[in-house]
Design a protein around this motif. Structure first.
Motif, PDB file in Angstrom:
ATOM      1  N   TYR A   1       0.923  -1.185   0.432  1.00 49.42           N
ATOM      2  CA  TYR A   1      -0.228  -0.381   0.009  1.00 49.42           C
ATOM      3  C   TYR A   1       0.365   1.224  -0.165  1.00 49.42           C
ATOM      4  N   GLU A   2       0.450   2.065  -0.656  1.00 47.45           N
ATOM      5  CA  GLU A   2       0.407   3.789  -0.242  1.00 47.45           C
ATOM      6  C   GLU A   2       2.044   3.840   0.788  1.00 47.45           C
ATOM      7  N   PHE A   3       2.605   4.374   0.771  1.00 47.30           N
ATOM      8  CA  PHE A   3       3.578   5.236   2.669  1.00 47.30           C
ATOM      9  C   PHE A   3       3.389   3.508   3.404  1.00 47.30           C
ATOM     10  N   ASP A   4       4.128   2.782   2.907  1.00 45.33           N
ATOM     11  CA  ASP A   4       4.248   1.208   3.546  1.00 45.33           C
ATOM     12  C   ASP A   4       5.523   1.394   3.496  1.00 45.33           C
ATOM     13  N   CYS A   5       6.289   2.488   2.151  1.00 46.33           N
ATOM     14  CA  CYS A   5       7.350   2.723   2.046  1.00 46.33           C
ATOM     15  C   CYS A   5       8.096   4.586   2.927  1.00 46.33           C
ATOM     16  N   GLY A   6       7.621   4.484   3.483  1.00 48.07           N
ATOM     17  CA  GLY A   6       7.624   6.034   3.572  1.00 48.07           C
ATOM     18  C   GLY A   6       5.812   6.543   3.606  1.00 48.07           C
ATOM     19  N   SER A   7       6.511   7.905   3.109  1.00 53.44           N
ATOM     20  CA  SER A   7       5.276   9.690   2.984  1.00 53.44           C
ATOM     21  C   SER A   7       5.529   9.487   1.695  1.00 53.44           C
ATOM     22  N   GLU A   8       6.329   9.553   0.511  1.00 54.04           N
ATOM     23  CA  GLU A   8       6.394   9.728  -0.515  1.00 54.04           C
ATOM     24  C   GLU A   8       6.183   8.630  -1.106  1.00 54.04           C
ATOM     25  N   SER A   9       5.643   7.355  -0.592  1.00 58.34           N
ATOM     26  CA  SER A   9       5.761   6.094  -1.666  1.00 58.34           C
ATOM     27  C   SER A   9       4.373   5.608  -2.122  1.00 58.34           C
ATOM     28  N   GLY A  10       4.594   4.797  -2.671  1.00 56.72           N
ATOM     29  CA  GLY A  10       2.787   4.398  -3.532  1.00 56.72           C
ATOM     30  C   GLY A  10       2.824   3.677  -4.669  1.00 56.72           C
ATOM     31  N   TRP A  11       2.091   3.980  -5.327  1.00 64.33           N
ATOM     32  CA  TRP A  11       2.062   3.307  -7.019  1.00 64.33           C
ATOM     33  C   TRP A  11       1.409   4.265  -8.203  1.00 64.33           C
ATOM     34  N   MET A  12       2.572   4.010  -8.822  1.00 67.48           N
ATOM     35  CA  MET A  12       2.794   5.144 -10.232  1.00 67.48           C
ATOM     36  C   MET A  12       2.459   4.340 -11.724  1.00 67.48           C
ATOM     37  N   TYR A  13       2.293   4.960 -12.520  1.00 67.29           N
ATOM     38  CA  TYR A  13       1.906   3.678 -13.698  1.00 67.29           C
ATOM     39  C   TYR A  13       2.968   4.456 -14.640  1.00 67.29           C
ATOM     40  N   LYS A  14       3.919   3.723 -16.305  1.00 62.60           N
ATOM     41  CA  LYS A  14       4.246   4.474 -17.151  1.00 62.60           C
ATOM     42  C   LYS A  14       3.170   3.737 -18.525  1.00 62.60           C
ATOM     43  N   VAL A  15       3.423   5.070 -19.753  1.00 66.26           N
ATOM     44  CA  VAL A  15       3.565   3.964 -20.365  1.00 66.26           C
ATOM     45  C   VAL A  15       4.145   4.435 -21.214  1.00 66.26           C
ATOM     46  N   ASN A  16       4.599   2.930 -22.148  1.00 62.92           N
ATOM     47  CA  ASN A  16       6.265   3.157 -23.324  1.00 62.92           C
ATOM     48  C   ASN A  16       7.355   3.857 -22.854  1.00 62.92           C
TER      49      ASN A  16
END
Length: 153
Positions: free
Chosen positions: A100-115
């Motif tokens: 989950y978001e914040f599991d690795c600190g205050s700026e952590s979470g899921w992001m996506y990139k396309v190509n």
């Protein structure tokens, strides 16, 4: 594909209806989280050791599908836990594979990139056109700098 070539030669298949049009490839990785030293042993035990939850999974989608639609469908198909808040029109991905978001600190979470590009807008607003390589990655710091994103300042 021989069958496709023959059908096209015989004029039975228009180029607009190629079967590979609504196909994309999706990967899900939490390598930065695994390497961060921030996760508990119990979290590390449920995540893949190399941080690769899903790699280059080929999937088909309906016309008008977004990056969010593909993530939701692929997570369901592969029995990967995924949780979001909001709704399908404006979702926020909270957790994938129990990370989950914040599991690795205050700026952590899921992001996506396309190509290879990290869009600066929500995953439900990125509509697919075919052949995209989507990567969902977990960032631990720098709002994505550890996974290759540039800061939006």
């Amino acid at each position: 594909d021989e069958e496709l070539k023959n059908a096209m030669k015989n004029g039975k298949v228009e180029l607009e209806n190629r079967p590979d049009e609504n196909v994309c490839y999706i990967s899900i990785t939490c390598k930065a989280a695994i390497e961060s030293g921030e996760l508990s042993d119990s979290m590390l035990s449920i995540l893949p050791e190399d941080g690769v939850i899903l790699k280059d999974y080929q999937t088909e989608y309906e016309d008008g599908a977004s990056v969010f639609d593909v993530l939701a469908e692929v997570a369901k198909e592969n029995k990967i836990h995924m949780e979001y808040t909001g709704n399908a029109k404006i979702p926020y991905i909270e957790g994938v594979a129990n990370l989950y978001e914040f599991d690795c600190g205050s700026e952590s979470g899921w992001m996506y990139k396309v190509n290879g590009w990290f869009p600066n807008y929500g995953c439900s607003s990125y509509y697919l056109t075919g052949g995209e390589k989507i990567v969902w990655c977990y960032t631990c710091n720098g709002l994505g700098e550890d996974v290759g994103a540039e800061r939006w300042e």
